[in-house]
Design an enzyme around this catalytic site. Structure first.
Site: not given
Ligand SMILES: NC(=O)c1ccc[n+]([C@@H]2O[C@H](COP(=O)([O-])OP(=O)(O)OC[C@H]3O[C@@H](n4cnc5c(N)ncnc54)[C@H](O)[C@@H]3O)[C@@H](O)[C@H]2O)c1
Length: 261
Positions: A37, A150, A154
């Site tokens: 990360d 987004y 996805k």
């Molecule tokens: N939160 C939800 O309700 C939800 C719902 C459906 C899907 N998702 C999916 O679950 C996953 C996590 O979602 P989240 O809400 O915890 O997101 P978040 O934004 O909290 O976390 C994303 C992580 O990716 C890291 N990141 C971003 N750019 C990066 C890069 N260039 N290199 C390395 N790391 C990088 C960030 O630092 C962060 O830790 C995502 O793929 C999201 O699409 C989340």
């Protein structure tokens, strides 16, 4: 429970709240995990998950940093069996999003998944249980107000997963995606001021479970997909969404009786 004893997993984007549940599920199933990360793994998370979880700062849009991640993982644990592509950006201003932001988001959300898997591919192919799990979302299948970038990323990931699964089948690598519904995460924690009950109340009408999911619940699905228990599963998109995707515009409200009201 999935058994991942002796397997090594890379989890991109692993520093965030939702990912913590994914990593804990993988680690508890016996996997060694490398968290990749750009953010630090806060709150002593790595330590709380044990010696078999390590953090390596990696920007997944930088090929050199991906190469270094792969090299360090193999040096430390001897191979790579599982890649969990979870890193994402919510960069999205709908119609107003300009080309440079589109390209940035596509790079982080989609292209980086390919590049991490490209670098890990020889090791996944050498593994007796190579598995890739790509994080997509319920947003891949529905329109959401003000969001263009987004959901498009996805949706592309669902298709990318099929393409990967097709072309890696001969290497013995299974590739699946997981589609969470609303899951307790950093953005929800921030927006609601840490109010889980309020978040559940907002989510209730469009999740059959009447609440948001937990990262750990999503993590159990990821651990299953990564394990030999899912040996017949590839090219699939697994809902981990509390029934969100089963609901239509009528939600879970009896509509026909309203005709007689
Ligand atoms: N939160 C939800 O309700 C939800 C719902 C459906 C899907 N998702 C999916 O679950 C996953 C996590 O979602 P989240 O809400 O915890 O997101 P978040 O934004 O909290 O976390 C994303 C992580 O990716 C890291 N990141 C971003 N750019 C990066 C890069 N260039 N290199 C390395 N790391 C990088 C960030 O630092 C962060 O830790 C995502 O793929 C999201 O699409 C989340």
């Amino acid at each position: 429970m999935a058994d991942l004893t002796g397997r090594t997993a890379i989890v991109t984007g692993g520093a965030t709240l939702l990912a913590h549940g994914v990593i804990s599920a993988l680690a508890q199933a016996g996997a060694r995990v490398v968290v990749a990360d750009i953010d630090e793994l806060g709150g002593g998370a790595a330590e709380s998950l044990g010696a078999e979880v390590v953090y390596r700062r990696t920007d997944v849009t930088k090929d050199g940093e991906i190469a270094a991640l792969i090299e360090a993982t193999v040096e430390r644990f001897g191979g790579i069996d599982i890649v969990v592509n979870l890193a994402a950006t919510y960069l999205d201003e709908g119609f107003a999003t300009r080309r440079s932001d589109w390209l940035t988001a596509l790079d982080v959300n989609l292209v980086s998944m390919v590049e991490v898997v490209r670098a890990a591919h020889p090791h996944l192919a050498a593994s007796a249980g190579g598995a890739v799990i790509n994080f997509t979302s319920i947003s891949s299948k529905v329109a959401q107000t003000g969001r263009w970038v987004y959901p498009a990323c996805k949706a592309a990931i669902v298709q990318l997963t099929r393409s990967m699964a097709m072309d890696f089948a001969g290497d013995g690598i299974r590739v699946n995606s997981v589609s969470p519904g609303w899951t307790w995460s950093k953005i929800m924690d921030d927006l609601s001021g840490g109010d889980r009950a309020k978040t559940d109340k907002v989510a209730a009408p469009f999740h059959l479970t009447g609440r948001v999911g937990d990262g750990r619940e999503v993590g159990e699905v990821v651990a299953f997909l990564a394990s030999d228990a899912a040996s017949v599963v590839t090219a699939a998109d697994w809902a981990a969404d509390g029934g969100y995707s089963a609901l239509g515009p009528e939600q879970a409200v009896p509509a026909i009786p309203q005709l007689a009201d």
